[in-house]
Write a protein that holds these residues in place. Structure first.
Motif, PDB file in Angstrom:
ATOM      1  N   CYS A  17       0.786  -1.364   0.037  1.00 10.09           N
ATOM      2  CA  CYS A  17       0.025   0.072   0.059  1.00 10.09           C
ATOM      3  C   CYS A  17       0.944   1.417  -0.042  1.00 10.09           C
ATOM      4  CB  CYS A  17      -0.941   0.121   1.367  1.00 10.09           C
ATOM      5  SG  CYS A  17      -2.153  -1.197   1.138  1.00 10.09           S
ATOM      6  N   ALA A  18       2.073   1.214   0.804  1.00 13.80           N
ATOM      7  CA  ALA A  18       2.789   2.487   0.831  1.00 13.80           C
ATOM      8  C   ALA A  18       3.452   2.895  -0.401  1.00 13.80           C
ATOM      9  CB  ALA A  18       3.896   2.195   2.019  1.00 13.80           C
ATOM     10  N   ALA A  19       3.793   1.640  -1.088  1.00 15.23           N
ATOM     11  CA  ALA A  19       4.566   1.618  -2.328  1.00 15.23           C
ATOM     12  C   ALA A  19       3.729   2.325  -3.434  1.00 15.23           C
ATOM     13  CB  ALA A  19       5.133   0.163  -2.771  1.00 15.23           C
ATOM     14  N   ASN A  20       2.416   2.030  -3.319  1.00 12.04           N
ATOM     15  CA  ASN A  20       1.537   2.530  -4.320  1.00 12.04           C
ATOM     16  C   ASN A  20       0.771   3.865  -3.880  1.00 12.04           C
ATOM     17  OD1 ASN A  20       1.255   0.555  -6.352  1.00 12.04           O
ATOM     18  ND2 ASN A  20       0.564  -0.972  -4.662  1.00 12.04           N
ATOM     19  N   GLY A  21       1.499   4.521  -2.950  1.00 11.55           N
ATOM     20  CA  GLY A  21       1.014   6.015  -2.331  1.00 11.55           C
ATOM     21  C   GLY A  21      -0.142   6.002  -1.372  1.00 11.55           C
ATOM     22  N   ARG A  22      -0.633   5.025  -0.782  1.00  6.35           N
ATOM     23  CA  ARG A  22      -1.372   4.748   0.139  1.00  6.35           C
ATOM     24  C   ARG A  22      -0.915   4.332   1.487  1.00  6.35           C
ATOM     25  NH1 ARG A  22      -5.826   6.799   2.671  1.00  6.35           N
ATOM     26  NH2 ARG A  22      -7.419   5.435   3.532  1.00  6.35           N
ATOM     27  N   ARG A  23      -0.612   5.260   2.576  1.00  8.66           N
ATOM     28  CA  ARG A  23      -0.010   4.967   3.825  1.00  8.66           C
ATOM     29  C   ARG A  23      -1.129   4.722   4.655  1.00  8.66           C
ATOM     30  NH1 ARG A  23       1.648   7.677   8.418  1.00  8.66           N
ATOM     31  NH2 ARG A  23       3.688   6.615   9.242  1.00  8.66           N
ATOM     32  N   VAL A  24      -0.924   3.341   5.306  1.00  8.28           N
ATOM     33  CA  VAL A  24      -1.765   2.825   6.334  1.00  8.28           C
ATOM     34  C   VAL A  24      -1.010   2.722   7.849  1.00  8.28           C
ATOM     35  CG1 VAL A  24      -3.065   0.810   7.152  1.00  8.28           C
ATOM     36  CG2 VAL A  24      -2.735   1.161   4.807  1.00  8.28           C
ATOM     37  N   SER A  25      -1.453   3.589   8.726  1.00  9.23           N
ATOM     38  CA  SER A  25      -0.866   3.799  10.028  1.00  9.23           C
ATOM     39  C   SER A  25      -1.546   2.449  10.894  1.00  9.23           C
ATOM     40  CB  SER A  25      -1.462   4.984  10.918  1.00  9.23           C
ATOM     41  OG  SER A  25      -2.710   4.948  11.042  1.00  9.23           O
ATOM     42  N   PHE A  26      -0.559   2.623  12.068  1.00  8.32           N
ATOM     43  CA  PHE A  26      -0.973   1.293  13.058  1.00  8.32           C
ATOM     44  C   PHE A  26      -2.378   1.566  13.597  1.00  8.32           C
ATOM     45  CE2 PHE A  26      -1.018  -0.462  17.268  1.00  8.32           C
ATOM     46  CZ  PHE A  26      -0.675  -1.869  17.072  1.00  8.32           C
ATOM     47  N   MET A  27      -2.850   2.702  14.107  1.00  8.46           N
ATOM     48  CA  MET A  27      -4.150   3.011  14.402  1.00  8.46           C
ATOM     49  C   MET A  27      -5.220   2.884  13.337  1.00  8.46           C
ATOM     50  SD  MET A  27      -3.740   3.361  17.568  1.00  8.46           S
ATOM     51  CE  MET A  27      -5.367   3.978  18.028  1.00  8.46           C
ATOM     52  N   GLN A  28      -4.821   3.206  11.927  1.00  7.39           N
ATOM     53  CA  GLN A  28      -6.031   2.778  11.155  1.00  7.39           C
ATOM     54  C   GLN A  28      -6.149   1.325  10.798  1.00  7.39           C
ATOM     55  OE1 GLN A  28      -4.567   4.615   7.503  1.00  7.39           O
ATOM     56  NE2 GLN A  28      -6.729   4.756   6.476  1.00  7.39           N
ATOM     57  N   PHE A  29      -5.037   0.692  11.105  1.00  9.93           N
ATOM     58  CA  PHE A  29      -5.214  -0.610  11.028  1.00  9.93           C
ATOM     59  C   PHE A  29      -5.916  -1.518  11.999  1.00  9.93           C
ATOM     60  CE2 PHE A  29      -4.207  -5.133  10.921  1.00  9.93           C
ATOM     61  CZ  PHE A  29      -4.086  -5.570   9.518  1.00  9.93           C
ATOM     62  N   LEU A  30      -5.643  -0.821  13.350  1.00  8.10           N
ATOM     63  CA  LEU A  30      -6.302  -1.209  14.432  1.00  8.10           C
ATOM     64  C   LEU A  30      -7.557  -0.981  14.526  1.00  8.10           C
ATOM     65  CD1 LEU A  30      -5.563  -2.727  17.224  1.00  8.10           C
ATOM     66  CD2 LEU A  30      -5.300  -0.335  18.105  1.00  8.10           C
ATOM     67  N   ARG A  31      -8.070   0.169  13.798  1.00  6.67           N
ATOM     68  CA  ARG A  31      -9.589   0.443  13.790  1.00  6.67           C
ATOM     69  C   ARG A  31     -10.514  -0.623  13.007  1.00  6.67           C
ATOM     70  NH1 ARG A  31     -10.170   5.436  10.534  1.00  6.67           N
ATOM     71  NH2 ARG A  31      -8.433   5.805  11.988  1.00  6.67           N
ATOM     72  N   TYR A  32      -9.654  -1.265  12.163  1.00  9.38           N
ATOM     73  CA  TYR A  32     -10.532  -2.378  11.375  1.00  9.38           C
ATOM     74  C   TYR A  32     -10.055  -3.734  12.135  1.00  9.38           C
ATOM     75  CZ  TYR A  32     -11.706   1.049   7.797  1.00  9.38           C
ATOM     76  OH  TYR A  32     -11.989   2.037   7.147  1.00  9.38           O
ATOM     77  N   GLY A  33      -8.928  -3.807  12.493  1.00  8.59           N
ATOM     78  CA  GLY A  33      -8.573  -5.126  13.062  1.00  8.59           C
ATOM     79  C   GLY A  33      -9.340  -5.528  14.310  1.00  8.59           C
ATOM     80  N   LEU A  34      -9.327  -4.457  15.239  1.00  7.88           N
ATOM     81  CA  LEU A  34      -9.887  -4.979  16.654  1.00  7.88           C
ATOM     82  C   LEU A  34     -11.415  -5.237  16.464  1.00  7.88           C
ATOM     83  CD1 LEU A  34      -8.850  -4.927  19.544  1.00  7.88           C
ATOM     84  CD2 LEU A  34      -9.631  -2.551  19.764  1.00  7.88           C
ATOM     85  N   PRO A  35     -12.132  -4.480  15.874  1.00 11.64           N
ATOM     86  CA  PRO A  35     -13.758  -5.431  15.747  1.00 11.64           C
ATOM     87  C   PRO A  35     -13.583  -6.672  15.310  1.00 11.64           C
ATOM     88  CG  PRO A  35     -13.429  -3.034  15.129  1.00 11.64           C
ATOM     89  CD  PRO A  35     -12.322  -3.566  15.198  1.00 11.64           C
ATOM     90  N   ILE A  36     -12.686  -7.048  13.999  1.00 13.32           N
ATOM     91  CA  ILE A  36     -12.967  -8.396  13.763  1.00 13.32           C
ATOM     92  C   ILE A  36     -12.338  -9.322  14.741  1.00 13.32           C
ATOM     93  CG2 ILE A  36     -11.652  -9.818  11.981  1.00 13.32           C
ATOM     94  CD1 ILE A  36     -11.882  -7.224  10.175  1.00 13.32           C
ATOM     95  N   THR A  37     -11.197  -8.867  15.491  1.00 11.46           N
ATOM     96  CA  THR A  37     -10.579  -9.913  16.645  1.00 11.46           C
ATOM     97  C   THR A  37     -11.893 -10.056  17.587  1.00 11.46           C
ATOM     98  OG1 THR A  37      -8.632  -8.921  15.920  1.00 11.46           O
ATOM     99  CG2 THR A  37      -8.774 -10.325  17.965  1.00 11.46           C
ATOM    100  N   LEU A  38     -12.729  -9.084  17.940  1.00 10.17           N
ATOM    101  CA  LEU A  38     -13.531  -9.327  19.139  1.00 10.17           C
ATOM    102  C   LEU A  38     -14.642 -10.120  18.615  1.00 10.17           C
ATOM    103  CD1 LEU A  38     -13.739  -5.707  20.420  1.00 10.17           C
ATOM    104  CD2 LEU A  38     -12.574  -7.590  21.308  1.00 10.17           C
ATOM    105  N   CYS A  39     -15.255 -10.009  17.290  1.00 10.54           N
ATOM    106  CA  CYS A  39     -16.059 -10.969  16.567  1.00 10.54           C
ATOM    107  C   CYS A  39     -15.454 -12.356  16.465  1.00 10.54           C
ATOM    108  CB  CYS A  39     -16.437 -10.639  15.282  1.00 10.54           C
ATOM    109  SG  CYS A  39     -17.556  -8.862  15.088  1.00 10.54           S
ATOM    110  N   GLN A  40     -14.135 -12.472  16.310  1.00 12.61           N
ATOM    111  CA  GLN A  40     -13.738 -13.978  16.329  1.00 12.61           C
ATOM    112  C   GLN A  40     -13.590 -14.625  17.487  1.00 12.61           C
ATOM    113  OE1 GLN A  40      -9.633 -13.690  14.717  1.00 12.61           O
ATOM    114  NE2 GLN A  40      -9.448 -15.948  14.850  1.00 12.61           N
ATOM    115  N   LEU A  41     -13.396 -13.742  18.662  1.00 11.81           N
ATOM    116  CA  LEU A  41     -13.243 -14.086  19.921  1.00 11.81           C
ATOM    117  C   LEU A  41     -14.551 -14.470  20.551  1.00 11.81           C
ATOM    118  CD1 LEU A  41     -11.053 -12.005  21.884  1.00 11.81           C
ATOM    119  CD2 LEU A  41     -10.616 -14.353  21.504  1.00 11.81           C
ATOM    120  N   ALA A  42     -15.879 -13.908  19.956  1.00  9.70           N
ATOM    121  CA  ALA A  42     -17.075 -14.076  20.400  1.00  9.70           C
ATOM    122  C   ALA A  42     -17.672 -15.417  19.820  1.00  9.70           C
ATOM    123  CB  ALA A  42     -18.200 -13.063  20.031  1.00  9.70           C
TER     124      ALA A  42
END
Length: 67
Positions: A26-51
């Motif tokens: 993504c960064a090589a193609n001009g779209r930077r993804v930050s840790f918090m931006q990834f966490l914003r999507y990843g944490l709800p998925i993880t919580l659903c997976q735990l449930a």
């Protein structure tokens, strides 16, 4: 085993090597993804997976009668 193997990779950017590679692409193609931006999507998925995994373990316990 499937749930445990993917749990760390879903929550955070550094949880799996494929996450680091995809963010690098993504960064090589001009779209930077930050840790918090990834966490914003990843944490709800993880919580659903735990449930879902907790419901699966409870179902196994109640329907089979064995711990």
């Amino acid at each position: 085993m499937m749930f445990a193997g993917t749990l760390g990779g879903n929550a955070t950017l550094i949880g799996a090597s494929s996450n680091v590679v995809s963010v690098g692409i993504c960064a090589a193609n001009g779209r930077r993804v930050s840790f918090m931006q990834f966490l914003r999507y990843g944490l709800p998925i993880t919580l659903c997976q735990l449930a879902v995994s907790a419901l699966y373990v409870l179902a196994l316990f109640y329907f089979t009668g064995r711990p």
